[in-house]
Write a protein that holds these residues in place. Structure first.
Motif, PDB file in Angstrom:
ATOM      1  N   MET A  76      18.888 -97.089  -8.811  1.00 22.49           N
ATOM      2  CA  MET A  76      17.528 -97.090  -9.309  1.00 22.49           C
ATOM      3  C   MET A  76      16.582 -96.315  -8.409  1.00 22.49           C
ATOM      4  O   MET A  76      15.407 -96.273  -8.668  1.00 22.49           O
ATOM      5  N   ALA A  77      17.074 -95.708  -7.354  1.00 24.02           N
ATOM      6  CA  ALA A  77      16.220 -94.972  -6.429  1.00 24.02           C
ATOM      7  C   ALA A  77      15.571 -93.775  -7.110  1.00 24.02           C
ATOM      8  O   ALA A  77      14.585 -93.254  -6.628  1.00 24.02           O
ATOM      9  N   ASP A  78      16.119 -93.330  -8.232  1.00 25.02           N
ATOM     10  CA  ASP A  78      15.542 -92.192  -8.929  1.00 25.02           C
ATOM     11  C   ASP A  78      14.566 -92.612 -10.028  1.00 25.02           C
ATOM     12  O   ASP A  78      14.127 -91.802 -10.822  1.00 25.02           O
ATOM     13  N   LYS A  79      14.213 -93.884 -10.049  1.00 22.98           N
ATOM     14  CA  LYS A  79      13.267 -94.415 -11.030  1.00 22.98           C
ATOM     15  C   LYS A  79      12.023 -94.942 -10.312  1.00 22.98           C
ATOM     16  O   LYS A  79      12.074 -95.397  -9.181  1.00 22.98           O
ATOM     17  N   LEU A  80      10.914 -94.895 -11.015  1.00 22.36           N
ATOM     18  CA  LEU A  80       9.637 -95.408 -10.530  1.00 22.36           C
ATOM     19  C   LEU A  80       9.463 -96.837 -11.031  1.00 22.36           C
ATOM     20  O   LEU A  80       9.631 -97.090 -12.231  1.00 22.36           O
ATOM     21  N   HIS A  81       9.132 -97.764 -10.132  1.00 19.15           N
ATOM     22  CA  HIS A  81       8.794 -99.107 -10.601  1.00 19.15           C
ATOM     23  C   HIS A  81       7.346 -99.077 -11.072  1.00 19.15           C
ATOM     24  O   HIS A  81       6.439 -98.693 -10.335  1.00 19.15           O
ATOM     25  N   PHE A  82       7.129 -99.489 -12.323  1.00 18.87           N
ATOM     26  CA  PHE A  82       5.794 -99.467 -12.924  1.00 18.87           C
ATOM     27  C   PHE A  82       5.459-100.854 -13.447  1.00 18.87           C
ATOM     28  O   PHE A  82       6.269-101.497 -14.113  1.00 18.87           O
ATOM     29  N   SER A  83       4.228-101.287 -13.142  1.00 20.89           N
ATOM     30  CA  SER A  83       3.737-102.568 -13.624  1.00 20.89           C
ATOM     31  C   SER A  83       2.333-102.370 -14.186  1.00 20.89           C
ATOM     32  O   SER A  83       1.491-101.739 -13.536  1.00 20.89           O
ATOM     33  N   LEU A  84       2.098-102.877 -15.390  1.00 24.84           N
ATOM     34  CA  LEU A  84       0.783-102.824 -16.027  1.00 24.84           C
ATOM     35  C   LEU A  84       0.319-104.246 -16.276  1.00 24.84           C
ATOM     36  O   LEU A  84       0.995-105.013 -16.981  1.00 24.84           O
ATOM     37  N   VAL A  85      -0.822-104.591 -15.678  1.00 20.60           N
ATOM     38  CA  VAL A  85      -1.324-105.960 -15.724  1.00 20.60           C
ATOM     39  C   VAL A  85      -2.767-105.956 -16.217  1.00 20.60           C
ATOM     40  O   VAL A  85      -3.571-105.120 -15.802  1.00 20.60           O
ATOM     41  N   ASN A 113       8.719 -91.732  -5.698  1.00 20.42           N
ATOM     42  CA  ASN A 113       8.417 -91.156  -4.378  1.00 20.42           C
ATOM     43  C   ASN A 113       7.100 -90.397  -4.331  1.00 20.42           C
ATOM     44  O   ASN A 113       6.913 -89.527  -3.481  1.00 20.42           O
ATOM     45  N   HIS A 114       6.172 -90.721  -5.211  1.00 21.81           N
ATOM     46  CA  HIS A 114       4.850 -90.085  -5.208  1.00 21.81           C
ATOM     47  C   HIS A 114       4.100 -90.508  -3.948  1.00 21.81           C
ATOM     48  O   HIS A 114       4.268 -91.622  -3.448  1.00 21.81           O
ATOM     49  N   ALA A 115       3.251 -89.650  -3.443  1.00 18.91           N
ATOM     50  CA  ALA A 115       2.415 -89.983  -2.287  1.00 18.91           C
ATOM     51  C   ALA A 115       1.487 -91.140  -2.661  1.00 18.91           C
ATOM     52  O   ALA A 115       0.964 -91.198  -3.776  1.00 18.91           O
ATOM     53  N   PRO A 116       1.263 -92.074  -1.745  1.00 19.17           N
ATOM     54  CA  PRO A 116       0.388 -93.212  -2.025  1.00 19.17           C
ATOM     55  C   PRO A 116      -1.061 -92.776  -2.286  1.00 19.17           C
ATOM     56  O   PRO A 116      -1.564 -91.866  -1.638  1.00 19.17           O
ATOM     57  N   ASP A 126      -2.756 -98.108  -8.481  1.00 18.68           N
ATOM     58  CA  ASP A 126      -2.373 -98.139  -7.073  1.00 18.68           C
ATOM     59  C   ASP A 126      -0.938 -97.653  -6.944  1.00 18.68           C
ATOM     60  O   ASP A 126      -0.015 -98.282  -7.464  1.00 18.68           O
ATOM     61  N   VAL A 127      -0.773 -96.512  -6.273  1.00 15.10           N
ATOM     62  CA  VAL A 127       0.553 -95.954  -6.031  1.00 15.10           C
ATOM     63  C   VAL A 127       0.920 -96.250  -4.589  1.00 15.10           C
ATOM     64  O   VAL A 127       0.181 -95.904  -3.669  1.00 15.10           O
ATOM     65  N   THR A 128       2.051 -96.926  -4.411  1.00  9.32           N
ATOM     66  CA  THR A 128       2.555 -97.267  -3.083  1.00  9.32           C
ATOM     67  C   THR A 128       4.023 -96.834  -3.020  1.00  9.32           C
ATOM     68  O   THR A 128       4.589 -96.437  -4.043  1.00  9.32           O
ATOM     69  N   PRO A 129       4.645 -96.947  -1.848  1.00 11.42           N
ATOM     70  CA  PRO A 129       6.081 -96.645  -1.796  1.00 11.42           C
ATOM     71  C   PRO A 129       6.906 -97.524  -2.748  1.00 11.42           C
ATOM     72  O   PRO A 129       7.990 -97.130  -3.177  1.00 11.42           O
ATOM     73  N   ALA A 130       6.368 -98.694  -3.110  1.00  8.37           N
ATOM     74  CA  ALA A 130       7.075 -99.600  -4.021  1.00  8.37           C
ATOM     75  C   ALA A 130       6.938 -99.189  -5.483  1.00  8.37           C
ATOM     76  O   ALA A 130       7.691 -99.658  -6.332  1.00  8.37           O
ATOM     77  N   GLY A 131       5.968 -98.322  -5.813  1.00  8.93           N
ATOM     78  CA  GLY A 131       5.796 -97.897  -7.195  1.00  8.93           C
ATOM     79  C   GLY A 131       4.342 -97.825  -7.605  1.00  8.93           C
ATOM     80  O   GLY A 131       3.443 -97.722  -6.774  1.00  8.93           O
TER      81      GLY A 131
END
Length: 135
Positions: free
Chosen positions: A1-10, A38-41, A71-76
């Motif tokens: 899953m390292a090639d996927k972005l974790h995305f959460s919409l709340v 891996n987008h820059a925060p 909010d873009v962080t190393p976690a997504g």
């Protein structure tokens, strides 16, 4: 899953989506932006508009948001929206009914009533949502 972005919409009501995706495009107040793994925060505000979730080159999900923050962080990517709806879960007829209800409420208010501001903002959101359903 390292090639996927974790995305959460709340939204204040609930979490609308959480999962691994290829790409997310969101309506920033400074312009539309895309986020890949891996987008820059960074952190930015959002304007009313459509958030598109892509799998490969295909849009798999569309959400309409009313403002908020991204909010873009190393976690997504996490989007905290003031209000959000999945465009696949709402019908044009439902939105039209909501628009009519807001119009009726506006007609009942005095022109100086402070509730008018909230209803005006809701009307703008609903009209944008209706337009997004048509596109």
């Amino acid at each position: 899953m390292a090639d996927k972005l974790h995305f959460s919409l709340v939204s204040p009501a609930r979490e609308l989506f959480s999962g691994a995706v290829d790409h997310v495009i969101a309506p920033g107040t400074e312009g539309e932006f895309g986020v890949l793994v891996n987008h820059a925060p960074f952190m930015t505000t959002l304007k009313n508009g459509v958030v598109r979730v892509l799998e490969g080159d295909t849009v798999s999900k569309r959400f309409y948001v009313r403002g908020g923050f991204a909010d873009v962080t190393p976690a997504g990517l996490t989007i905290l929206a003031e209000e959000a709806r999945s465009l696949s879960d709402v019908s044009a007829a439902d939105v039209d009914a909501e628009i009519e209800a807001v119009k009726l409420k506006l007609l009942e208010l005095d022109k100086d009533d402070t509730k008018r501001i909230v209803l005006d903002h809701q009307m703008v959101y609903l009209e944008g949502l209706r337009a997004a359903l048509a596109s």
